[in-house]
Design a protein around this motif. Structure first.
Motif, mmCIF file in Angstrom:
data_model
loop_
_atom_site.group_PDB
_atom_site.id
_atom_site.type_symbol
_atom_site.label_atom_id
_atom_site.label_comp_id
_atom_site.label_asym_id
_atom_site.label_seq_id
_atom_site.Cartn_x
_atom_site.Cartn_y
_atom_site.Cartn_z
ATOM 1 N N ILE A 253 0.845 -1.197 0.000
ATOM 2 C CA ILE A 253 0.000 0.000 0.000
ATOM 3 C C ILE A 253 0.884 1.252 0.000
ATOM 4 C CG2 ILE A 253 -1.658 1.358 1.357
ATOM 5 C CD1 ILE A 253 -2.949 -1.001 -0.041
ATOM 6 N N MET A 254 1.862 1.280 0.917
ATOM 7 C CA MET A 254 2.768 2.435 0.991
ATOM 8 C C MET A 254 3.525 2.625 -0.317
ATOM 9 S SD MET A 254 2.832 4.221 3.794
ATOM 10 C CE MET A 254 4.427 4.981 3.652
ATOM 11 N N THR A 255 3.959 1.536 -0.922
ATOM 12 C CA THR A 255 4.743 1.640 -2.151
ATOM 13 C C THR A 255 3.901 2.197 -3.292
ATOM 14 O OG1 THR A 255 6.162 -0.183 -1.474
ATOM 15 C CG2 THR A 255 6.142 0.356 -3.805
ATOM 16 N N PHE A 256 2.742 1.617 -3.530
ATOM 17 C CA PHE A 256 1.961 2.041 -4.685
ATOM 18 C C PHE A 256 1.323 3.411 -4.501
ATOM 19 C CE2 PHE A 256 2.175 -2.574 -5.388
ATOM 20 C CZ PHE A 256 2.815 -2.530 -6.615
ATOM 21 N N ILE A 257 0.844 3.710 -3.328
ATOM 22 C CA ILE A 257 0.316 5.055 -3.081
ATOM 23 C C ILE A 257 1.467 6.056 -3.018
ATOM 24 C CG2 ILE A 257 -0.827 6.521 -1.362
ATOM 25 C CD1 ILE A 257 -2.642 4.162 -0.733
ATOM 26 N N GLY A 258 2.515 5.676 -2.310
ATOM 27 C CA GLY A 258 3.647 6.570 -2.114
ATOM 28 C C GLY A 258 4.381 6.916 -3.380
ATOM 29 N N VAL A 259 4.564 5.947 -4.284
ATOM 30 C CA VAL A 259 5.287 6.221 -5.528
ATOM 31 C C VAL A 259 4.551 7.253 -6.363
ATOM 32 C CG1 VAL A 259 5.430 5.079 -7.810
ATOM 33 C CG2 VAL A 259 6.847 4.342 -5.991
ATOM 34 N N GLY A 260 3.253 7.086 -6.495
ATOM 35 C CA GLY A 260 2.487 8.058 -7.271
ATOM 36 C C GLY A 260 2.533 9.435 -6.657
ATOM 37 N N LEU B 62 4.758 10.636 -4.405
ATOM 38 C CA LEU B 62 6.112 11.196 -4.408
ATOM 39 C C LEU B 62 6.545 11.644 -5.804
ATOM 40 C CD1 LEU B 62 8.020 8.892 -1.900
ATOM 41 C CD2 LEU B 62 7.655 11.345 -1.704
ATOM 42 N N THR B 63 6.186 10.889 -6.820
ATOM 43 C CA THR B 63 6.552 11.275 -8.185
ATOM 44 C C THR B 63 5.896 12.594 -8.561
ATOM 45 O OG1 THR B 63 6.814 8.952 -8.787
ATOM 46 C CG2 THR B 63 6.564 10.511 -10.591
ATOM 47 N N LEU B 64 4.643 12.761 -8.144
ATOM 48 C CA LEU B 64 3.943 14.013 -8.439
ATOM 49 C C LEU B 64 4.598 15.217 -7.760
ATOM 50 C CD1 LEU B 64 0.191 12.972 -8.203
ATOM 51 C CD2 LEU B 64 1.412 13.723 -10.241
ATOM 52 N N ILE B 65 5.213 14.995 -6.602
ATOM 53 C CA ILE B 65 5.765 16.137 -5.861
ATOM 54 C C ILE B 65 7.298 16.214 -5.927
ATOM 55 C CG2 ILE B 65 3.780 16.416 -4.345
ATOM 56 C CD1 ILE B 65 5.215 14.869 -2.180
ATOM 57 N N GLY B 66 7.928 15.494 -6.877
ATOM 58 C CA GLY B 66 9.339 15.717 -7.126
ATOM 59 C C GLY B 66 10.297 14.573 -6.850
ATOM 60 N N PHE B 67 9.833 13.414 -6.458
ATOM 61 C CA PHE B 67 10.681 12.249 -6.191
ATOM 62 C C PHE B 67 11.276 11.749 -7.508
ATOM 63 C CE2 PHE B 67 10.863 7.524 -5.687
ATOM 64 C CZ PHE B 67 11.718 7.434 -4.613
ATOM 65 N N GLU B 68 12.576 11.514 -7.508
ATOM 66 C CA GLU B 68 13.241 11.002 -8.706
ATOM 67 C C GLU B 68 13.945 9.695 -8.364
ATOM 68 O OE1 GLU B 68 15.861 14.007 -10.204
ATOM 69 O OE2 GLU B 68 14.325 15.560 -10.043
ATOM 70 N N TYR B 69 13.903 8.749 -9.303
ATOM 71 C CA TYR B 69 14.531 7.450 -9.072
ATOM 72 C C TYR B 69 15.085 6.903 -10.381
ATOM 73 C CZ TYR B 69 9.875 5.979 -10.622
ATOM 74 O OH TYR B 69 8.706 5.822 -11.321
ATOM 75 N N ASN B 70 16.097 6.026 -10.243
ATOM 76 C CA ASN B 70 16.736 5.442 -11.416
ATOM 77 C C ASN B 70 16.006 4.218 -11.952
ATOM 78 O OD1 ASN B 70 18.687 7.387 -11.198
ATOM 79 N ND2 ASN B 70 20.160 6.076 -10.161
ATOM 80 N N SER B 71 15.416 3.431 -11.071
ATOM 81 C CA SER B 71 14.733 2.212 -11.501
ATOM 82 C C SER B 71 13.612 1.892 -10.525
ATOM 83 C CB SER B 71 15.714 1.040 -11.559
ATOM 84 O OG SER B 71 16.155 0.722 -10.256
ATOM 85 N N ILE B 72 12.691 1.048 -10.966
ATOM 86 C CA ILE B 72 11.580 0.659 -10.100
ATOM 87 C C ILE B 72 12.101 -0.170 -8.930
ATOM 88 C CG2 ILE B 72 10.925 -1.457 -11.319
ATOM 89 C CD1 ILE B 72 8.497 1.165 -9.889
ATOM 90 N N GLU B 73 13.203 -0.898 -9.129
ATOM 91 C CA GLU B 73 13.793 -1.665 -8.031
ATOM 92 C C GLU B 73 14.255 -0.746 -6.905
ATOM 93 O OE1 GLU B 73 14.869 -2.092 -11.253
ATOM 94 O OE2 GLU B 73 13.960 -4.039 -11.688
#
Length: 147
Positions: free
Chosen positions: A33-40, A42-53
């Motif tokens: 739950i935290m991952t799927f809600i959080g990723v969306g 965080l991405t909307l508010i500026g989170f950047e990542y290299n890979s889904i892993e």
């Protein structure tokens, strides 16, 4: 000296297995739950990542740090509140402040140790506030009959 019967041993083993499975399933549920809600979010508010892993690893670390800290801080704060040391209005502020600071510290720590993600400070602050609002809403919706 009394001995434990085979039936009692099996009962104890079954209880331990059941308890372990409940803990594992609960942790997995919270993590996903935290991952799927959080990723969306965080991405909307500026989170950047290299890979889904790296995102899955980030949330695994975040959840593994957040759950124990929450299990320690919440009972202490509740004890102080229910003993009458803190009025309701101050209790809610302290609850927000403590959760906000703990989440912010965890985010700062995880962002520092993981080079495959980048979280701007404003995103950390905003996520900490939004996570508090989300968990408070869930508590209100599902635990309002508790009091």
């Amino acid at each position: 000296m009394s001995s434990i019967s085979k039936k009692d041993k099996n009962s104890i083993i079954n209880m331990i297995i059941t308890f372990s499975l409940v803990i594992i399933v609960s942790f997995a549920f919270i993590y996903f739950i935290m991952t799927f809600i959080g990723v969306g979010l965080l991405t909307l508010i500026g989170f950047e990542y290299n890979s889904i892993e790296s995102v899955f690893l980030f949330f695994l670390i975040f959840v593994c740090l957040n759950i124990p800290l929450d299990f320690v801080s919440t009972p202490i704060l509740d004890f102080i509140h229910y003993k009458g040391f803190v009025p309701e209005s101050l209790y809610k502020f302290l609850e927000f402040f403590i959760e906000f600071i703990l989440v912010l510290i965890i985010l700062l720590f995880v962002d520092t140790i993981m080079k495959s993600i980048y979280i701007p400070f404003k995103t950390k602050v905003l996520f900490s506030i939004l996570l508090y609002l989300f968990t408070s809403s869930i508590d209100f919706l599902f635990l309002k009959d508790k009091d």
